[in-house]
Structure formats: structure tokens, C-alpha cells
Design a protein around this motif. Sequence first.
Motif, PDB file in Angstrom:
ATOM      1  N   THR A  48       0.823  -1.211   0.000  1.00 55.97           N
ATOM      2  CA  THR A  48       0.000   0.000   0.000  1.00 55.97           C
ATOM      3  C   THR A  48       0.859   1.263   0.000  1.00 55.97           C
ATOM      4  OG1 THR A  48      -0.256  -0.122   2.409  1.00 55.97           O
ATOM      5  CG2 THR A  48      -2.004  -1.074   1.073  1.00 55.97           C
ATOM      6  N   ASP A  49       2.022   1.212   0.648  1.00 53.42           N
ATOM      7  CA  ASP A  49       2.923   2.361   0.624  1.00 53.42           C
ATOM      8  C   ASP A  49       3.459   2.621  -0.787  1.00 53.42           C
ATOM      9  OD1 ASP A  49       2.592   2.756   3.318  1.00 53.42           O
ATOM     10  OD2 ASP A  49       4.505   1.847   3.892  1.00 53.42           O
ATOM     11  N   TRP A  60       1.925   1.706  -3.619  1.00 50.00           N
ATOM     12  CA  TRP A  60       0.861   1.818  -4.603  1.00 50.00           C
ATOM     13  C   TRP A  60       0.707   3.246  -5.124  1.00 50.00           C
ATOM     14  CZ3 TRP A  60      -1.396  -0.642  -8.178  1.00 50.00           C
ATOM     15  CH2 TRP A  60      -2.514  -0.104  -8.789  1.00 50.00           C
ATOM     16  N   ALA A  61       0.993   4.237  -4.308  1.00 53.16           N
ATOM     17  CA  ALA A  61       0.789   5.632  -4.708  1.00 53.16           C
ATOM     18  C   ALA A  61       1.526   5.986  -5.993  1.00 53.16           C
ATOM     19  CB  ALA A  61       1.217   6.563  -3.581  1.00 53.16           C
ATOM     20  N   LYS A  82      -3.126  18.132 -11.313  1.00 58.00           N
ATOM     21  CA  LYS A  82      -3.790  17.798 -10.048  1.00 58.00           C
ATOM     22  C   LYS A  82      -4.304  19.058  -9.359  1.00 58.00           C
ATOM     23  CE  LYS A  82      -2.683  14.339  -7.463  1.00 58.00           C
ATOM     24  NZ  LYS A  82      -3.416  13.111  -7.529  1.00 58.00           N
TER      25      LYS A  82
END
Length: 107
Positions: free
Chosen positions: A15-16, A18-19, A59
Motif C-alpha cells: 500500500t505504501d 501503490w501511490a 492535479k
Amino acid sequence: MDNSLVPLDILTQYTDRWAIEPFFRDCKTYLGLDGYQVRSEKSINRYLAIMTINYTYCKLYSNESYHFNTGYKSAKKALIKSKITYIYEAAATGKSLEEIFKTLKIA
């Protein structure tokens, strides 16, 4: 493969990391990361800086959502609108079609 990690540690690492995956996907899809070729370290650093600035701009351009796709589409629409506005105003002031093409670098 590190067999000493427990499942929770593996999940945390995944999860760390995945960004960065959506970043690369968007850069490949919209910013040409997979189609641009450079060889020197200086060129690679410049390209990555430009790509990162563009990504961040998109963004931030999305206003409150901070989603790249929203900002990218909004920025693209704004660019098209500004080109059309330029063409309209240039034609209204009597510029020739050739002058307009030249300014837009499509002549």
C-alpha cells in the motif's frame, strides 16, 4: 523474496508503494512517458522534472478534487478555448488566415 515478512508487513509495503502506480499510469497515458526517449542523465532529469510539474499542475488545476484526470481534462479544455478565443479575436481585428496560422505555428 523476503520470507521473513509477515502478511501485514507485506500489505503495508504494497500500500505504501501503490501511490506511485497511478502516477506512472497517468504519465504514460497522458504525458507521453512511454513514448519519449532520452539518453543522457541530464535529459532524463529534465524530462522527469517537466513531467512532474505537468502532473502536479493538472492535479492542482482540478480545484478541490485533486484528481489528475479531472485537472488534465479541464486544462485541455481551457487550452482549446483560449485558441478559439484567439482565432475569433484575431479574425475580428482583421488578421489574415495566414497570419493566424503562422501565430499558431500551423502554417
